[in-house]
Design an enzyme around this catalytic site. Structure first.
Site, PDB file in Angstrom:
ATOM      1  N   HIS A  32      24.896  57.716 -34.566  1.00 49.90           N
ATOM      2  CA  HIS A  32      26.222  58.195 -34.974  1.00 49.90           C
ATOM      3  C   HIS A  32      27.311  57.179 -34.614  1.00 49.90           C
ATOM      4  O   HIS A  32      28.366  57.156 -35.251  1.00 49.90           O
ATOM      5  CB  HIS A  32      26.508  59.535 -34.301  1.00 49.90           C
ATOM      6  CG  HIS A  32      27.192  60.513 -35.205  1.00 49.90           C
ATOM      7  ND1 HIS A  32      26.589  61.065 -36.324  1.00 49.90           N
ATOM      8  CD2 HIS A  32      28.446  61.032 -35.186  1.00 49.90           C
ATOM      9  CE1 HIS A  32      27.439  61.883 -36.923  1.00 49.90           C
ATOM     10  NE2 HIS A  32      28.563  61.866 -36.263  1.00 49.90           N
TER      11      HIS A  32
ATOM     12  N   ARG B 268      28.112  55.152 -37.525  1.00 50.36           N
ATOM     13  CA  ARG B 268      28.951  55.900 -38.479  1.00 50.36           C
ATOM     14  C   ARG B 268      30.415  55.848 -38.032  1.00 50.36           C
ATOM     15  O   ARG B 268      31.316  55.616 -38.854  1.00 50.36           O
ATOM     16  CB  ARG B 268      28.446  57.339 -38.557  1.00 50.36           C
ATOM     17  CG  ARG B 268      29.277  58.293 -39.416  1.00 50.36           C
ATOM     18  CD  ARG B 268      28.520  59.617 -39.517  1.00 50.36           C
ATOM     19  NE  ARG B 268      29.357  60.754 -39.907  1.00 50.36           N
ATOM     20  CZ  ARG B 268      29.605  61.118 -41.154  1.00 50.36           C
ATOM     21  NH1 ARG B 268      29.120  60.405 -42.157  1.00 50.36           N
ATOM     22  NH2 ARG B 268      30.329  62.192 -41.422  1.00 50.36           N
TER      23      ARG B 268
ATOM     24  N   LYS C 190      25.731  67.754 -45.024  1.00 48.07           N
ATOM     25  CA  LYS C 190      25.709  69.081 -44.421  1.00 48.07           C
ATOM     26  C   LYS C 190      25.874  70.151 -45.493  1.00 48.07           C
ATOM     27  O   LYS C 190      26.668  69.997 -46.414  1.00 48.07           O
ATOM     28  CB  LYS C 190      26.840  69.212 -43.394  1.00 48.07           C
ATOM     29  CG  LYS C 190      26.593  68.428 -42.103  1.00 48.07           C
ATOM     30  CD  LYS C 190      27.683  68.713 -41.088  1.00 48.07           C
ATOM     31  CE  LYS C 190      27.394  68.037 -39.764  1.00 48.07           C
ATOM     32  NZ  LYS C 190      28.447  68.317 -38.765  1.00 48.07           N
TER      33      LYS C 190
ATOM     34  N   ARG D  14      25.166  59.896 -41.598  1.00 48.01           N
ATOM     35  CA  ARG D  14      24.634  60.658 -40.465  1.00 48.01           C
ATOM     36  C   ARG D  14      23.140  60.344 -40.355  1.00 48.01           C
ATOM     37  O   ARG D  14      22.504  59.971 -41.342  1.00 48.01           O
ATOM     38  CB  ARG D  14      24.817  62.158 -40.689  1.00 48.01           C
ATOM     39  CG  ARG D  14      26.253  62.618 -40.873  1.00 48.01           C
ATOM     40  CD  ARG D  14      26.288  64.122 -41.149  1.00 48.01           C
ATOM     41  NE  ARG D  14      27.649  64.640 -41.276  1.00 48.01           N
ATOM     42  CZ  ARG D  14      28.292  64.817 -42.425  1.00 48.01           C
ATOM     43  NH1 ARG D  14      27.668  64.518 -43.572  1.00 48.01           N
ATOM     44  NH2 ARG D  14      29.521  65.299 -42.448  1.00 48.01           N
TER      45      ARG D  14
ATOM     46  N   TYR E  74      40.004  59.236 -36.299  1.00 50.06           N
ATOM     47  CA  TYR E  74      39.896  57.778 -36.258  1.00 50.06           C
ATOM     48  C   TYR E  74      41.253  57.094 -36.144  1.00 50.06           C
ATOM     49  O   TYR E  74      41.339  55.945 -35.723  1.00 50.06           O
ATOM     50  CB  TYR E  74      39.122  57.268 -37.486  1.00 50.06           C
ATOM     51  CG  TYR E  74      37.707  57.763 -37.485  1.00 50.06           C
ATOM     52  CD1 TYR E  74      36.762  57.213 -36.621  1.00 50.06           C
ATOM     53  CD2 TYR E  74      37.310  58.813 -38.305  1.00 50.06           C
ATOM     54  CE1 TYR E  74      35.465  57.686 -36.580  1.00 50.06           C
ATOM     55  CE2 TYR E  74      36.013  59.295 -38.276  1.00 50.06           C
ATOM     56  CZ  TYR E  74      35.099  58.731 -37.411  1.00 50.06           C
ATOM     57  OH  TYR E  74      33.818  59.214 -37.370  1.00 50.06           O
TER      58      TYR E  74
ATOM     59  N   HIS F 159      33.417  64.444 -44.992  1.00 44.24           N
ATOM     60  CA  HIS F 159      34.125  65.437 -44.189  1.00 44.24           C
ATOM     61  C   HIS F 159      34.772  66.467 -45.104  1.00 44.24           C
ATOM     62  O   HIS F 159      35.448  66.110 -46.073  1.00 44.24           O
ATOM     63  CB  HIS F 159      35.225  64.775 -43.342  1.00 44.24           C
ATOM     64  CG  HIS F 159      34.696  64.001 -42.181  1.00 44.24           C
ATOM     65  ND1 HIS F 159      35.421  63.025 -41.541  1.00 44.24           N
ATOM     66  CD2 HIS F 159      33.505  64.067 -41.522  1.00 44.24           C
ATOM     67  CE1 HIS F 159      34.708  62.521 -40.551  1.00 44.24           C
ATOM     68  NE2 HIS F 159      33.543  63.133 -40.524  1.00 44.24           N
TER      69      HIS F 159
END
Length: 299
Positions: A244, A247, A172, A148, A279, A270
């Site tokens: 992004h 990514r 995150k 990110r 994806y 994630h």
């Protein structure tokens, strides 16, 4: 307590107790400030403890004329969290958001780049400029490790474990993960460190920050976005891209070449594999090849 006091208290809760990132806290705050602005403009004098479902419905209806469904859903989610916090702190006994539903947004498939696009993007970097080596190393790392933008700008020199073939990423919610880094990407980072970064006057406090601006400080998110967008214009790329996008391309290319979703999930950081599953929808041709190769009734 006025709205600002409640919002500040909520910010502290999000940062300290929930460990959310600065960007997430900023988004929650922005949406609450949008609500307080609406109340002010409509001369509605009411506290967070007393505001009703009807008033919030009026606000959401007004907002729906200005933003898309995805933004509406985010605002509603943020407000639900805020009022849940007020209940948790015994400021309220009910949540006025309980019966308010977010609009259906569907699942937006991320844009991706081909390998040729990425090669052209990186080849367009002017290595004769002082920031050239930095920009090449940064884009190679964004794509090579699937980071990110917030992760690339906060990457530390002490997070580089090249002998082991990994870098440590703080994602995150301050969650840390180790991501493999290829030898080629390591080479570009070393070139930048030796040819560019070593000649900067590093500001105190940023000695360990890997990617620095000309003033010796940490790069901003906006600067990284600008670098990527300017390169896209330079090669006449007919897509609206951001950091992004690199990514997304990282994850898509891994999947196309046979990587399993669980491994991609771990590398992307994630929390839920459901997020990574997006994806799978990007390349139907790849899925057809999987069936033709592995299904017992393929012929």
């Amino acid at each position: 307590m006025n709205w600002n006091s409640y919002i500040k208290s909520f910010q502290s809760y999000l940062k300290i107790e929930r460990g959310l990132s600065k960007n997430t806290v900023a988004n929650y705050t922005f949406d609450l400030e949008r609500l307080t602005k609406f109340l002010l403009e409509n001369e509605i004098a009411i506290s967070p403890e007393k505001i009703s479902e009807e008033t919030i419905q009026q606000f959401i209806y007004a907002v729906s004329k200005e933003v898309n469904a995805r933004s509406q859903a985010r605002i509603i989610s943020g407000l639900k969290s805020f009022f849940s916090y007020l209940i948790f702190e015994d400021y309220r006994t009910d949540n006025p958001m309980e019966l308010i539903e977010a609009p259906k947004t569907g699942r937006k498939l991320p844009d991706t780049l081909s390998l040729e696009d990425i090669d052209n993007l990186i080849a367009a970097i002017d290595l004769s400029k002082p920031e050239g080596e930095r920009n090449r190393a940064m884009l190679e790392t964004l794509y090579g490790c699937g980071l990110r933008v917030s992760e690339i700008i906060t990457l530390k020199i002490s997070d580089l474990f090249f002998d082991e073939g990994f870098i440590k990423i703080t994602g995150k919610g301050n969650k840390q993960r180790f991501v493999p880094i290829a030898k080629a990407t390591q080479k570009y980072i070393e070139l930048y460190k030796n040819a560019g970064r070593n000649h900067l006057d590093v500001v105190k406090g940023f000695e360990d920050t890997l990617f620095l601006n000309r003033r010796g400080k940490q790069l901003t998110r906006a600067m990284v976005f600008t670098i990527v967008k300017e390169l896209a214009v330079k090669i006449n790329l007919q897509k609206s891209i951001s950091p992004h996008t690199l990514r997304h391309s990282f994850a898509t290319h891994l999947l196309e070449n046979g990587a399993d979703l669980r491994s991609i999930q771990m590398m992307l950081g994630h929390e839920s594999i459901t997020t990574t599953e997006i994806y799978v929808h990007l390349d139907r041709k790849h899925l057809t090849q999987i069936i033709n190769k592995f299904h017992p009734r393929k012929t």
